[in-house]
Design an enzyme around this catalytic site. Sequence first.
Site, PDB file in Angstrom:
ATOM      1  N   HIS A   5      99.197 -50.743 -25.922  1.00  0.00           N
ATOM      2  CA  HIS A   5      99.094 -52.220 -25.911  1.00  0.00           C
ATOM      3  C   HIS A   5      98.441 -52.731 -27.193  1.00  0.00           C
ATOM      4  CE1 HIS A   5     100.459 -53.188 -21.792  1.00  0.00           C
ATOM      5  NE2 HIS A   5      99.992 -51.991 -21.484  1.00  0.00           N
TER       6      HIS A   5
ATOM      7  N   ASP B  32      96.470 -57.572 -26.990  1.00  0.00           N
ATOM      8  CA  ASP B  32      97.589 -56.840 -26.392  1.00  0.00           C
ATOM      9  C   ASP B  32      98.713 -56.839 -27.414  1.00  0.00           C
ATOM     10  OD1 ASP B  32      99.542 -55.781 -24.432  1.00  0.00           O
ATOM     11  OD2 ASP B  32      97.997 -56.315 -22.979  1.00  0.00           O
TER      12      ASP B  32
ATOM     13  N   GLU C 259      98.811 -47.714 -19.514  1.00  0.00           N
ATOM     14  CA  GLU C 259     100.225 -47.726 -19.913  1.00  0.00           C
ATOM     15  C   GLU C 259     100.441 -47.272 -21.357  1.00  0.00           C
ATOM     16  OE1 GLU C 259     102.044 -51.080 -17.004  1.00  0.00           O
ATOM     17  OE2 GLU C 259     101.265 -51.844 -18.893  1.00  0.00           O
TER      18      GLU C 259
END
Length: 757
Positions: A282, A192, A342
Amino acid sequence: MKTKLLICCVTILLLSVSCHRKTTIPAIIPEPTEMVVGTGTYSLKSGKTIGIKTSELTPAAEYLQQILSTDYALNFTLQEGTGDITLSIDTTGLSNEGYRLEVTSKGIAITAHDYKGTIAALQSLRQLLPVPGDENADLSLSEITIQDAPRFEWRGIMLDVSRHFYDKEEIKRLLDLMAFYKLNKFHWHLTDDQGWRVEIKQYPELTGKGAWRHFNSHDKTCMKLAETENNPDYNLPKDKLRIVEGDTLYGGYYTQEDIREIVAYAAQRGIDIIPEIDMPGHFLAAIEGYPYLTCFKERGWGATFSTPICPGKDATLDFCRNVYNEIFQLFPYQYVHLGADEVEKTNWKKCPACQKRMKQLGLKTEEELQAWFVKEMEKHFNANGRQLIGWDEILEGGISPTATIAWWRGWIPDVAEKGAKQGNQVIQCPNSVFYFDYGQDSKTLPSLYHYNPVPENLTEEQQSLLKGVQANIWCEWIPSEARMQYMLTPRLLALSEVGWCTTDKKNWGRFRNKMIAHLPRLDAMNINYRIPDIEGFYTKNVFTDQAIIEIPEIAPGISIAYTTDGSFPSANSPRYTGPITVTESTDFIFRTIRPNGTMGDMVKTSYIKSKPLPAQKATPTENGVTASWYHFLGTRCAEIESAELKGSFKMDRIGIPKEVHGVIGLSINGYLEVPKTGIYTFALLSDDGSMLYIDGEEIINNDGEHSPKEIIGQVALEQGLHTIKVLYFDRNGGSLQLQMIDESGKHIPIDTKLLKR
Ligand code: ACM
Ligand code: ZN
């Protein structure tokens, strides 16, 4: 009264488990499909044998041999064919992961559909045995036949090892715990923005640079919480720190050798590992070492999320495929997780390479560019014999029919239905229920337990696409194994029944008793579980003369320390031993203590000696209250009324008006008319923050950003009218409910006739 009755039942069950184990139904979690208890017994003794009838079961037999030795000092030898405990495979009458466990006076026979079924049977056998650690324990088992199989094939835990790192031994202990409760999928979030945790030989800077960082805001918050919550579990473990040229860095990663060792360890315990290399967003930990992967060699954050890689460049896709090639070598499983959640797409709009790609392919939006990237990666997965899982964002911009969706955005309620109706497989992990990094209170366990993973409006075929459930634990504010265990247990026990048991086998009362009976097992495994909530008082309690605090027993062996001077309760503080009489206003801090002496949560409560607030002189003309809606983007209720007013609504109850949605700040005002002088109790539930004021006095403070949370407070009121005000905010719909609690402890809606404006 009810609480006492429950405690009595728990005590009776526990007594019967410890003293008359032979005649009671055992406390197995998850509840098996069928159990028939007989009258004879069988005694486990050193010198006996484990027979292996199918050679594929040798690792399972070794696993059992090791458990019997470590937990009970029993030495069993392994042999081919029948033994005192016999393991065999037979698919007749059994479904996937199903098993039959028969304990008779002659021995123990385990017949399973497959390897995973054998492991499930061994876990049931372990739970029939006494809690490990007592040298004098009676190791005779009652005769019993268990026939069992899971409801869902997917019963998972996702752990984020990027935000905080857990080493090889810590992962193994998690796998042990998962296996004990028949969870079979370990989704490993390996990368991440905050850290890259897996060695990739072709790109050494991924771990060279990406596995180490200076303390970030999450680390600093954790260290602060260690102080303010007086909780050492928030400290960053020293073995995850290293000093480089005078700088302290946090981090760590798994070598490929470590990964192979963990994969083998998991396989022996019947657990598949699903690696996730989250992309195209990410991805900052990789961009750190390889900035050419982005549109403009930028590193940092956009309006909402981190800057992603550039899907316009072929070099980026080659990099991603190469990383996954090494991942495929390490993880021999069907499913691999691409992440794809995201993604901040603003740079893609400005990037010539991205725009050129879109033009060439006829893609109209950046969402379609993201969907194209996911599909390209899926082709690579499929070419390597793997199937792709992605977070539910993969539904946007068009999804391939063979991808599996992990539904996490609980605020988009129809993802599971939509996915299944399109023919995609779905794993259910909506955040409101399955995010185990979210805070816990007395409602957390029952609401997880009662979750129904199968929407009724789906056809049977569509229902069969719902693969199962998974809990996700994101570790921004979970820096240690102890804190991780605290967030996981006992929720993991409820998850186990949600994933394993059919609806008719689920029973909340029975589960709760079993959960209490399992706490000593968790103690024996050194699991830092969350102690169930202290009950017997509210956050704010009001009395006119004196009050008595009576706290029901939580579980055998759990004690409660408390202070009244604002200091943190410690092992040396007074213990609660029976009812406390309060005659003056006092602030208490209670804190639970596990049998091994470690401290649980602190619970603050105030007892306030108060005269009833005088009634107001007013002449309201209508029933109900008025709600004013503000465009509020802040995080504190006190600031709501300074925001822009969007509209006002007449309401006959206190909640969110139906016209109000999106960005919400509410100020709800009116009068409450109470029929007689007395003490009134209010329960304010909200997601995010809320406050309750009566006659201008703060009665409940449920402020700040949080998931659904209820706080209960009291106030003494004279008969007549009192001003009532509720403030509330949320950015995404949320929830708000104000109720009263009657003398029997029941929540009741506030009668509209009592509300005036
Ligand atoms: C997620 O929580 N971003 C999957
Ligand atoms: Zn680009």
